[in-house]
Design a protein around this motif. Structure first.
Motif, short mmCIF file in Angstrom:
data_model
loop_
_atom_site.label_atom_id
_atom_site.label_comp_id
_atom_site.label_asym_id
_atom_site.label_seq_id
_atom_site.Cartn_x
_atom_site.Cartn_y
_atom_site.Cartn_z
N PRO A 54 0.91 -1.25 -0.17
CA PRO A 54 0.13 -0.13 0.03
C PRO A 54 0.92 1.28 0.03
O PRO A 54 0.34 2.26 -0.34
CB PRO A 54 -0.58 -0.12 1.24
CG PRO A 54 -0.89 -1.66 1.49
CD PRO A 54 0.36 -2.33 0.86
N ASN A 55 2.11 1.31 0.61
CA ASN A 55 2.91 2.43 0.57
C ASN A 55 3.58 2.60 -0.73
O ASN A 55 4.53 3.58 -0.85
CB ASN A 55 3.90 2.41 1.71
CG ASN A 55 4.86 1.18 1.62
OD1 ASN A 55 4.67 0.26 1.06
ND2 ASN A 55 5.84 1.41 2.49
N LYS A 57 5.83 0.42 -2.10
CA LYS A 57 7.19 -0.24 -2.30
C LYS A 57 6.59 -1.92 -2.56
O LYS A 57 5.40 -1.87 -2.69
CB LYS A 57 7.78 -0.53 -0.76
CG LYS A 57 8.12 0.83 0.05
CD LYS A 57 9.44 1.24 -0.91
CE LYS A 57 9.81 2.50 0.06
NZ LYS A 57 10.51 2.41 1.32
N LEU A 90 1.47 -3.32 10.84
CA LEU A 90 1.68 -2.04 10.24
C LEU A 90 1.69 -0.81 11.08
O LEU A 90 2.27 0.11 11.12
CB LEU A 90 0.67 -1.77 8.97
CG LEU A 90 1.00 -2.76 7.70
CD1 LEU A 90 0.10 -2.66 6.55
CD2 LEU A 90 2.50 -2.64 7.25
N GLU A 94 5.26 1.54 12.01
CA GLU A 94 5.26 3.07 11.76
C GLU A 94 5.96 3.84 12.98
O GLU A 94 6.65 4.78 12.78
CB GLU A 94 4.17 3.56 11.53
CG GLU A 94 3.56 3.14 10.16
CD GLU A 94 2.11 3.80 9.62
OE1 GLU A 94 1.76 4.53 10.66
OE2 GLU A 94 1.46 3.81 8.79
N TRP A 116 8.08 -0.97 5.13
CA TRP A 116 7.04 -0.22 5.48
C TRP A 116 7.70 1.02 6.40
O TRP A 116 7.24 2.02 6.04
CB TRP A 116 6.13 -0.73 6.63
CG TRP A 116 4.84 -0.03 6.59
CD1 TRP A 116 4.30 0.66 7.47
CD2 TRP A 116 3.65 0.05 5.70
NE1 TRP A 116 3.19 1.26 7.49
CE2 TRP A 116 2.78 0.90 6.37
CE3 TRP A 116 3.54 -0.52 4.49
CZ2 TRP A 116 1.55 1.24 5.57
CZ3 TRP A 116 2.11 -0.12 3.83
CH2 TRP A 116 1.32 0.79 4.40
N ASN A 117 8.78 0.69 7.16
CA ASN A 117 9.43 1.64 7.87
C ASN A 117 10.95 1.49 7.49
O ASN A 117 11.65 0.98 7.73
CB ASN A 117 9.39 1.58 9.65
CG ASN A 117 10.08 2.58 10.20
OD1 ASN A 117 10.72 3.39 9.79
ND2 ASN A 117 9.66 2.48 11.61
#
Length: 231
Positions: A54-55, A57, A90, A94, A116-117
């Protein structure tokens, strides 16, 4: 002209009689298509996959490094494998700097955390050597070797060696339901015993100090023993 036609069609498709005839005719087709889609995603396997997160990547799963995981992600994205767990993690990824993945398997959550991070550090524990080697393949393929440390050891309440009971696998992947618990369905089903290295997390942390923010433990009924090894 096109707008007028669209308005007419929109009104017409909501007509009581027309909508009942068309929807009744379409319902069997919709059910057949849904059944076919479920069969495809269940029966057709994907060895190796690149999944858009979703980000923005991309998570890459290497050849032979988790066929079941790659298949679920290919067909359904993150929703294909423990979606509630993924969404919860998730949120914490973060807000975390260090993530410890106990029972990392082929690395889904370790990879997800690092993708994600961009500043999180991950320590992934996987005791079975064949799975561990494929975990490292997935980490390397995603270019995350500098931020994900892979450890070929089981976390437990005592350091030394331990017996892991591994059920037989019907596919290319090794079974993900292996456990150190001697009072388990795996033992009752005569799962194959495998000797693995074991360590208390406190002992590991003594030589690898870190301020851990989040720990995921998935070790098939052995979670309480892992927690006893945490101070």
């Amino acid at each position: 002209m096109r707008n007028s036609v669209n308005r007419f069609l929109n009104r017409f498709r909501e007509n009581y009689y027309f909508s009942r005839v068309v929807s009744s005719a379409a319902r069997p087709l919709q059910r057949a298509c849904s059944w076919s889609a479920r069969q495809l995603s269940t029966k057709v396997r994907r060895n190796g996959a690149a999944v858009r997160l979703p980000n923005g990547k991309t998570m890459n799963i290497a050849k032979d490094a988790g066929v079941g995981m790659a298949s679920a992600l290919f067909w359904h994205g993150l929703a294909g494998h423990e979606p509630d767990t993924s969404q919860t993690l998730l949120f914490f990824f973060e807000r975390s700097a260090v993530f410890v993945d106990v029972g990392a398997n082929y690395g889904l959550y370790s990879l997800l955390a690092a993708l994600w991070n961009p500043s999180i550090r991950v320590v992934a524990f996987e005791p079975l050597l064949p799975i561990f080697e494929n975990l490292k393949k997935n980490v390397a393929l995603n270019g995350l070797a500098e931020r994900i440390v892979c450890e070929n050891v089981a976390l437990a309440n005592n350091s030394g060696t331990a017996t892991l009971y591994l059920p037989a696998s019907e596919g290319k992947d090794l079974e993900s339901t292996g456990t150190l618990s001697s009072n388990s369905w795996q033992v009752r089903k005569h799962a194959h015993p495998v000797q693995v290295a074991a360590m208390r997390f406190d002992d590991y942390e003594a030589s690898h100090p870190a301020h851990v923010d989040i720990i995921k433990i998935d070790v098939e009924g052995y979670e309480n023993k892992v927690i006893r090894g945490l101070s």
